[in-house]
Design a protein around this motif. Structure first.
Motif, PDB file in Angstrom:
ATOM      1  N   GLU A 269      -1.650  -8.560  -3.480  1.00 27.90           N
ATOM      2  CA  GLU A 269      -1.428  -7.786  -2.257  1.00 27.90           C
ATOM      3  C   GLU A 269      -2.045  -6.399  -2.330  1.00 27.90           C
ATOM      4  O   GLU A 269      -2.314  -5.776  -1.299  1.00 27.90           O
ATOM      5  CB  GLU A 269       0.076  -7.674  -1.965  1.00 27.90           C
ATOM      6  N   VAL A 270      -2.246  -5.878  -3.528  1.00 29.74           N
ATOM      7  CA  VAL A 270      -2.858  -4.567  -3.738  1.00 29.74           C
ATOM      8  C   VAL A 270      -3.977  -4.742  -4.763  1.00 29.74           C
ATOM      9  O   VAL A 270      -3.787  -5.447  -5.770  1.00 29.74           O
ATOM     10  CB  VAL A 270      -1.823  -3.532  -4.228  1.00 29.74           C
TER      11      VAL A 270
ATOM     12  N   VAL B  71       9.641  -1.551  -8.438  1.00 26.02           N
ATOM     13  CA  VAL B  71       9.242  -1.381  -7.036  1.00 26.02           C
ATOM     14  C   VAL B  71       8.378  -2.530  -6.534  1.00 26.02           C
ATOM     15  O   VAL B  71       8.340  -2.810  -5.326  1.00 26.02           O
ATOM     16  CB  VAL B  71       8.511  -0.033  -6.837  1.00 26.02           C
ATOM     17  N   PHE B  72       7.665  -3.222  -7.443  1.00 28.67           N
ATOM     18  CA  PHE B  72       6.824  -4.343  -7.016  1.00 28.67           C
ATOM     19  C   PHE B  72       7.518  -5.700  -7.198  1.00 28.67           C
ATOM     20  O   PHE B  72       6.870  -6.738  -7.089  1.00 28.67           O
ATOM     21  CB  PHE B  72       5.506  -4.343  -7.793  1.00 28.67           C
TER      22      PHE B  72
ATOM     23  N   ASP C 291      -6.770   5.231 -13.576  1.00 27.77           N
ATOM     24  CA  ASP C 291      -6.839   3.777 -13.553  1.00 27.77           C
ATOM     25  C   ASP C 291      -7.336   3.301 -12.195  1.00 27.77           C
ATOM     26  O   ASP C 291      -7.170   3.973 -11.163  1.00 27.77           O
ATOM     27  CB  ASP C 291      -5.457   3.187 -13.851  1.00 27.77           C
ATOM     28  N   ASN C 292      -7.953   2.111 -12.155  1.00 25.38           N
ATOM     29  CA  ASN C 292      -8.488   1.559 -10.906  1.00 25.38           C
ATOM     30  C   ASN C 292      -7.409   1.342  -9.848  1.00 25.38           C
ATOM     31  O   ASN C 292      -7.705   1.344  -8.655  1.00 25.38           O
ATOM     32  CB  ASN C 292      -9.216   0.236 -11.200  1.00 25.38           C
ATOM     33  N   PHE C 293      -6.192   1.109 -10.295  1.00 25.92           N
ATOM     34  CA  PHE C 293      -5.105   0.879  -9.353  1.00 25.92           C
ATOM     35  C   PHE C 293      -4.878   2.094  -8.452  1.00 25.92           C
ATOM     36  O   PHE C 293      -4.468   1.955  -7.296  1.00 25.92           O
ATOM     37  CB  PHE C 293      -3.825   0.547 -10.124  1.00 25.92           C
ATOM     38  N   PHE C 294      -5.151   3.287  -8.950  1.00 28.63           N
ATOM     39  CA  PHE C 294      -4.981   4.511  -8.177  1.00 28.63           C
ATOM     40  C   PHE C 294      -6.301   5.065  -7.654  1.00 28.63           C
ATOM     41  O   PHE C 294      -6.367   6.248  -7.267  1.00 28.63           O
ATOM     42  CB  PHE C 294      -4.294   5.582  -9.039  1.00 28.63           C
TER      43      PHE C 294
ATOM     44  N   LEU D 262       0.823  -1.213   0.000  1.00 21.38           N
ATOM     45  CA  LEU D 262       0.000   0.000   0.000  1.00 21.38           C
ATOM     46  C   LEU D 262       0.852   1.256   0.000  1.00 21.38           C
ATOM     47  O   LEU D 262       0.509   2.253  -0.654  1.00 21.38           O
ATOM     48  CB  LEU D 262      -0.927  -0.007   1.215  1.00 21.38           C
ATOM     49  N   GLN D 263       1.959   1.237   0.724  1.00 21.32           N
ATOM     50  CA  GLN D 263       2.860   2.388   0.703  1.00 21.32           C
ATOM     51  C   GLN D 263       3.455   2.595  -0.686  1.00 21.32           C
ATOM     52  O   GLN D 263       3.609   3.738  -1.139  1.00 21.32           O
ATOM     53  CB  GLN D 263       3.978   2.202   1.731  1.00 21.32           C
TER      54      GLN D 263
END
Length: 650
Positions: free
Chosen positions: A218-219, A210-211, A250-253, A114-115
């Motif tokens: 997880e997200v 980063v992922f 986007d849905n991710f944000f 999440l961070q």
């Protein structure tokens, strides 16, 4: 060139060991001791200092890379871009001071998914600002160009390659490629006619980096977003790459956690109805997330100025945020949102900052919840940070603020001591006025104290008849208090004991009415005691005579018949005569010869006053000089003017 020798920050202390070393500069941590308390979350004046040497090259003809980085930080300000503080030249080294930051590569392993999601959102917002508001291309999106601030927010840096879209061409990209992140450079970059979509490709590579090592579940929507980045942001055709502002939709944000984060970031743009609805349900929505992540990413926003001043937040959110979670206060009290350890690490530093804000509403809010969080501070923090700010509050003209401040100061007295809180010299001005008889001992305890040993029940007789122990030794073991007169003979020892017992009985009968005693009752009690003394003495002498007759007789050396008690009595007298003790000098312990049978004992012999005859001095009135008061002749050696107060010779 930015700055000069005189622009260096005062009281700046730079650490010798570098945190990071790149091709262009060395990154050091530093502190400013006399100011800049808001540059870091710790409020200790922590800053970051970048030191760079002069580097020659086609891109740095006008300025060095660090100077260009400094100029762009100063010109393009955004909450998601590293904050500029100062810059100066010292000999051949250029210095840039910014807010306290750490390289993302150093802390990425400790970041939660999440961070990371929120961090990417911050970088994307900074890029949108540069693209759409400033018409500038970053050209160097990578892990090395991202830093993390003291409150856990990702900040964009690496602005040394920044250039306007109008100047971005293949030649510029070719010159800068040697220092850019190879993986973030499109292999076909030189062949493209459109060069304005360089940052889209690099951002897609950043998401993958980063992922790395995290699962796609997880997200929310992470798997779909990775696919979106490969298909669109890294599309071989630059024309098909979308603008970065479209990526933000986007849905991710836009899942729940980021939606809360965005709402708090844009709180000034929201209506009162939207804010009321948002704050009434925010805590229930955040309970499903990791509290460390919530504290790091949302702690600053939840304790921002706008949140503290919102009425709904003051009623439904802040009472829970400003109190550490404690299971002991379940019944009848609200539970805190953060545990004590998380509260100390992430919320306490912000409270220290808030106490330095001179806003009456914010200070009153802190004072109203002061008792809930005062125990989380150390003695040093209370004495050096909280107490000075509270002492400022008692000088304000607002009576409510002063009254609340005084209440909070009283909470610090048991912790820091009155000497620290009040100051100055103190002395004991008040005494304890409670009656000692009612506070130290109960009535039953006082009653027992006044009773003699003979009043308590004993399994054996106190005065055994057929033993070899003398009456004197028995009495010594009882440690009875002698009569105040001090002239009793040994014949009257039993009488004194009996009188003490009778006197105690009288005092026991009169104890319940001790509060209503007066002089009349005292005199009556004394008369009754005197009469009782005479009656008891006559009774004892009668009983003693009967005992002498009834007891068995023994022969002495002179052949006279003597009772057993008489022998014990003589042994006690002899032992008392031979006793050497300083107590014998007391008038109460004077020896009396009891062998004289007919002589009457004078109990008041030693109390006879000595009256001296008054000396009469005759004065010759016939002397003519006697009547004159100035004919006084002082003694030799005395000052004639002493004690008069004025000079009589004048």
């Amino acid at each position: 060139m930015m700055g000069n020798d005189t622009s260096q920050l005062n009281s700046l202390e730079i650490e010798e060991k570098a945190t990071e070393i790149t091709d262009f500069w060395a990154h050091h941590q530093a502190t400013i001791s006399d100011s800049c308390r808001y540059f870091s979350l710790k409020s200790d004046g922590s800053v970051s200092v970048f030191k760079g040497e002069t580097i020659l090259g086609p891109l740095w003809t006008a300025s060095t890379p660090l100077e260009k980085f400094s100029n762009n930080l100063l010109k393009y300000r955004h909450p998601c871009i590293v904050r500029y503080i100062s810059a100066w030249q010292q000999r051949s080294t250029f210095h840039l001071a910014t807010e306290y930051v750490q390289p993302l590569a150093h802390v990425l392993s400790s970041q939660t998914p999440l961070q990371i999601c929120i961090g990417l959102n911050n970088i994307l917002q900074a890029l949108v600002f540069l693209h759409e508001q400033a018409s500038m291309s970053h050209n160097n999106i990578s892990l090395s160009s991202i830093y993390v601030s003291g409150d856990g927010q990702w900040k964009l840096a690496g602005l040394q390659y920044l250039c306007p879209f109008s100047e971005l061409n293949a030649a510029y990209l070719k010159h800068s490629r040697i220092h850019r992140y190879d993986k973030a450079v499109d292999p076909n970059e030189d062949s493209y006619e459109i060069t304005s979509k360089v940052d889209q490709y690099a951002f897609a590579v950043l998401v993958e980096d980063v992922f790395k090592g995290h699962n796609d579940d997880e997200v929310p929507h992470l798997k779909e977003f990775k696919k979106y980045c490969r298909n669109y942001l890294q599309n071989p055709n630059p024309e098909r790459r979308p603008n970065l502002s479209e990526v933000l939709r986007d849905n991710f944000f836009n899942h729940e956690f980021i939606s809360i984060y965005k709402f708090l970031n844009f709180l000034p743009l929201k209506t009162e109805e939207e804010k009321s609805e948002f704050f009434s349900s925010i805590l229930s929505n955040l309970k499903g997330y990791d509290e460390v992540t919530v504290a790091k990413q949302l702690g600053g926003l939840l304790l921002s100025r706008l949140t503290l001043l919102d009425q709904t937040a003051r009623r439904d959110v802040l009472p829970f945020l400003l109190k550490p979670k404690n299971d002991r206060f379940i019944n009848g009290e609200c539970m805190g949102f953060f545990t004590l350890s998380v509260f100390k690490e992430h919320v306490k530093p912000r409270l220290l900052q808030l106490f330095g804000v001179r806003d009456g509403q914010i200070r009153m809010l802190l004072l109203s919840h002061f008792t809930k969080f005062v125990h989380v501070f150390t003695h040093e923090e209370l004495s050096q940070h909280i107490l000075p700010e509270l002492l400022v509050g008692i000088k304000d003209t607002d009576d409510s603020l002063v009254a609340s401040t005084l209440i909070c100061l009283s909470e610090l007295v048991p912790i820091l001591g009155a000497d620290t809180v009040v100051g100055g010299k103190r002395s004991k001005l008040f005494t304890d006025g409670r009656p000692k008889s009612t506070t130290t001992k109960s009535d039953s305890e006082l009653f027992k104290v006044n009773k003699g040993l003979t009043d308590f029940h004993c399994s054996e007789r106190i005065y055994p008849v057929n033993t070899g122990t003398s009456t004197y030794d028995q009495n010594m073991s009882l440690n009875e208090r002698p009569s105040p007169v001090g002239g009793e003979s040994n014949d009257d020892i039993d009488t004194v004991l009996e009188l003490n017992r009778n006197a105690n009985i009288v005092s026991e009968d009169e104890w319940d009415d001790w509060e209503n005693t007066n002089q009349q009752l005292v005199s009556v009690s004394l008369e009754q005691s005197s009469d009782m003394l005479i009656e008891n003495k006559i009774s004892i002498e009668t009983n003693l005579g009967k005992e002498l007759i009834n007891n068995d007789t023994v022969k002495t050396e002179n052949g006279k018949a003597t009772t057993h008690s008489t022998l014990l009595h003589k042994a006690a007298v002899e032992a008392k005569k031979n006793m050497v003790d300083i107590s014998e000098l007391d008038i109460k312990n004077q020896k009396v010869d009891v062998t004289k049978k007919n002589d009457e004992i004078d109990f008041f012999a030693d109390m006879m006053p000595v009256i001296e005859k008054q000396k009469v001095v005759t004065v010759n009135d016939n002397t003519p000089d006697f009547i004159h008061k100035l004919n006084f002749i002082p003694d030799e050696g005395d000052d004639e003017n002493e004690a008069w107060g004025e000079n009589w010779n004048e």
